[in-house]
Design a protein around this motif. Sequence first.
Motif, PDB file in Angstrom:
ATOM      1  N   PRO A 190     -61.254  -7.751  27.850  1.00 13.54           N
ATOM      2  CA  PRO A 190     -60.911  -6.610  28.676  1.00 13.54           C
ATOM      3  C   PRO A 190     -59.994  -5.628  28.374  1.00 13.54           C
ATOM      4  O   PRO A 190     -60.074  -4.411  28.665  1.00 13.54           O
ATOM      5  N   VAL A 191     -58.714  -6.075  27.782  1.00 13.07           N
ATOM      6  CA  VAL A 191     -57.667  -5.452  27.728  1.00 13.07           C
ATOM      7  C   VAL A 191     -57.947  -4.267  26.256  1.00 13.07           C
ATOM      8  O   VAL A 191     -57.743  -3.341  26.416  1.00 13.07           O
ATOM      9  N   LEU A 192     -58.597  -5.007  25.335  1.00 10.39           N
ATOM     10  CA  LEU A 192     -58.994  -4.200  24.166  1.00 10.39           C
ATOM     11  C   LEU A 192     -60.084  -3.149  24.541  1.00 10.39           C
ATOM     12  O   LEU A 192     -59.780  -1.963  24.343  1.00 10.39           O
ATOM     13  N   ASN A 193     -60.938  -3.327  25.626  1.00 11.79           N
ATOM     14  CA  ASN A 193     -61.722  -2.359  26.022  1.00 11.79           C
ATOM     15  C   ASN A 193     -61.094  -1.242  26.679  1.00 11.79           C
ATOM     16  O   ASN A 193     -61.086   0.042  26.529  1.00 11.79           O
ATOM     17  N   ARG A 194     -60.093  -1.509  27.302  1.00 13.64           N
ATOM     18  CA  ARG A 194     -59.446  -0.677  28.251  1.00 13.64           C
ATOM     19  C   ARG A 194     -58.332   0.296  27.093  1.00 13.64           C
ATOM     20  O   ARG A 194     -58.449   1.530  27.197  1.00 13.64           O
ATOM     21  N   LEU A 195     -57.907  -0.416  26.262  1.00 20.33           N
ATOM     22  CA  LEU A 195     -57.139   0.277  25.393  1.00 20.33           C
ATOM     23  C   LEU A 195     -58.052   1.449  24.622  1.00 20.33           C
ATOM     24  O   LEU A 195     -57.708   2.481  24.077  1.00 20.33           O
ATOM     25  N   ARG A 196     -59.221   0.942  24.203  1.00 25.45           N
ATOM     26  CA  ARG A 196     -60.303   1.955  23.569  1.00 25.45           C
ATOM     27  C   ARG A 196     -60.907   3.007  24.422  1.00 25.45           C
ATOM     28  O   ARG A 196     -61.370   3.851  23.901  1.00 25.45           O
ATOM     29  N   ARG A 197     -60.517   2.902  25.671  1.00 25.62           N
ATOM     30  CA  ARG A 197     -61.394   3.791  26.817  1.00 25.62           C
ATOM     31  C   ARG A 197     -61.228   5.304  26.233  1.00 25.62           C
ATOM     32  O   ARG A 197     -62.271   5.892  26.286  1.00 25.62           O
ATOM     33  N   ASP A 198     -59.903   5.709  25.659  1.00 27.14           N
ATOM     34  CA  ASP A 198     -59.759   7.046  25.595  1.00 27.14           C
ATOM     35  C   ASP A 198     -59.936   7.365  24.123  1.00 27.14           C
ATOM     36  O   ASP A 198     -59.521   8.719  23.705  1.00 27.14           O
ATOM     37  N   GLY A 199     -60.571   6.309  23.063  1.00 26.91           N
ATOM     38  CA  GLY A 199     -60.622   6.731  22.088  1.00 26.91           C
ATOM     39  C   GLY A 199     -59.685   6.463  20.971  1.00 26.91           C
ATOM     40  O   GLY A 199     -59.876   6.802  19.880  1.00 26.91           O
ATOM     41  N   ALA A 200     -58.877   5.504  21.328  1.00 29.76           N
ATOM     42  CA  ALA A 200     -57.876   4.865  20.628  1.00 29.76           C
ATOM     43  C   ALA A 200     -58.411   4.020  19.315  1.00 29.76           C
ATOM     44  O   ALA A 200     -59.425   3.372  19.767  1.00 29.76           O
ATOM     45  N   GLU A 201     -57.923   3.971  18.360  1.00 29.67           N
ATOM     46  CA  GLU A 201     -58.427   3.024  17.182  1.00 29.67           C
ATOM     47  C   GLU A 201     -57.459   1.867  17.426  1.00 29.67           C
ATOM     48  O   GLU A 201     -56.487   1.577  17.153  1.00 29.67           O
ATOM     49  N   VAL A 202     -58.276   0.703  17.681  1.00 31.26           N
ATOM     50  CA  VAL A 202     -57.322  -0.558  18.348  1.00 31.26           C
ATOM     51  C   VAL A 202     -57.717  -1.580  17.136  1.00 31.26           C
ATOM     52  O   VAL A 202     -59.069  -1.903  17.119  1.00 31.26           O
ATOM     53  N   SER A 203     -56.873  -2.344  16.587  1.00 27.25           N
ATOM     54  CA  SER A 203     -56.822  -3.464  15.737  1.00 27.25           C
ATOM     55  C   SER A 203     -56.154  -4.522  16.108  1.00 27.25           C
ATOM     56  O   SER A 203     -55.126  -4.471  16.909  1.00 27.25           O
ATOM     57  N   VAL A 204     -56.566  -5.730  16.001  1.00 22.35           N
ATOM     58  CA  VAL A 204     -55.874  -6.891  16.416  1.00 22.35           C
ATOM     59  C   VAL A 204     -55.294  -7.868  15.374  1.00 22.35           C
ATOM     60  O   VAL A 204     -56.133  -8.035  14.200  1.00 22.35           O
ATOM     61  N   ILE A 205     -54.113  -8.219  15.579  1.00 26.81           N
ATOM     62  CA  ILE A 205     -53.616  -8.969  14.677  1.00 26.81           C
ATOM     63  C   ILE A 205     -53.379 -10.476  15.306  1.00 26.81           C
ATOM     64  O   ILE A 205     -52.838 -10.690  16.302  1.00 26.81           O
ATOM     65  N   VAL A 206     -54.031 -11.521  14.777  1.00 29.47           N
ATOM     66  CA  VAL A 206     -53.862 -12.749  14.994  1.00 29.47           C
ATOM     67  C   VAL A 206     -53.449 -13.570  13.633  1.00 29.47           C
ATOM     68  O   VAL A 206     -54.375 -13.872  12.900  1.00 29.47           O
ATOM     69  N   GLY A 207     -52.342 -14.144  13.673  1.00 28.26           N
ATOM     70  CA  GLY A 207     -52.065 -14.792  12.452  1.00 28.26           C
ATOM     71  C   GLY A 207     -52.270 -16.313  12.465  1.00 28.26           C
ATOM     72  O   GLY A 207     -52.710 -16.758  13.607  1.00 28.26           O
ATOM     73  N   GLU A 208     -52.491 -16.934  11.364  1.00 30.22           N
ATOM     74  CA  GLU A 208     -52.559 -18.402  11.318  1.00 30.22           C
ATOM     75  C   GLU A 208     -51.357 -19.216  11.766  1.00 30.22           C
ATOM     76  O   GLU A 208     -51.587 -20.482  11.916  1.00 30.22           O
ATOM     77  N   SER A 209     -50.185 -18.565  11.417  1.00 31.72           N
ATOM     78  CA  SER A 209     -48.968 -19.155  11.860  1.00 31.72           C
ATOM     79  C   SER A 209     -48.084 -18.084  12.472  1.00 31.72           C
ATOM     80  O   SER A 209     -48.438 -16.815  12.199  1.00 31.72           O
TER      81      SER A 209
END
Length: 291
Positions: free
Chosen positions: A24-43
């Motif tokens: 839901p947070v990612l959807n909210r950030l994309r609401r106005d057309g922002a390009e959103v990338s997600v960083i999840v590291g293995e460590s």
Amino acid sequence: MPGEIAVLANPAARGGRSRGLLEPVLNRLRRDGAEVSVIVGESADDALERACTAVAEGPDALVAFGGDGLVHLAVQAVAGTDVPLGVIPAGTGNDIAGALGLPKKDTLAAADIVLKGAPRVIDAARIGPDEWFAGVVCCGFDSRVNERANRMTWPPGMAKYLVALAEELRSFRPIPFRLDLDGEVIEREAMLVAVGNTSSYGAGMRVCPDAVPDDGLLDVTILGAVPKGEFLRTFPRVYKGSHAGHPAVTMRRARRITLEAPGVVAYADGERVGPVPLTCEVVPGSLRVLT
């Protein structure tokens, strides 16, 4: 803030309970057309490397979705750069977010601040040459409880820290500290020493109650040696900041603090830094945060 937003996420925050809040947070950030990338590291090291790579590409913001530990990691990537830090609190304590006036229990409201907020310039501080912190460095009784809890595999969750606290209290003895505060040397046996850029740690313990993150100074709290019974009576006062009036408590402000003590490990923003001695030095205006 339509543009490019990099989100550094910790799906394990709150014991994994924050996982359902991320989408839901990612959807909210994309609401106005922002390009959103997600960083999840293995460590943690991998996540930091990925975050630094993202910051080097010049996004409009690096957003930390997690608790104070993840904010600490994000600060390593953005401190000293022009990339602002957004914080969406999704951890247990969220003390840094609270110090910045961000909503600690409403991730969507925090996402709206990322989109609509203005960068606020605050201080961060260095620990030695390679690490930054934005909140509080602690060493002494509290860091020894952390060390003990981190070695335990049972019980789970916060219960582990309560058991570790009880066990540490049985064997704890005041520690001989030597502090250099901008040239003023203090040598004293103490239960703990905290250095704060902001006021609280550990889910609301206001150990440096008067600290503000943009005054160009670090607040230092020294809880001197007291009997264990007195310590048990005094320590809970830290949640209101009323411990400041106790005769065993000394408070100072300085730009550069060197801590020395035998057998003590320091924690910064809840993350293990390593054994002292160490030096903390404020770098005024080194961090831009979206508030």
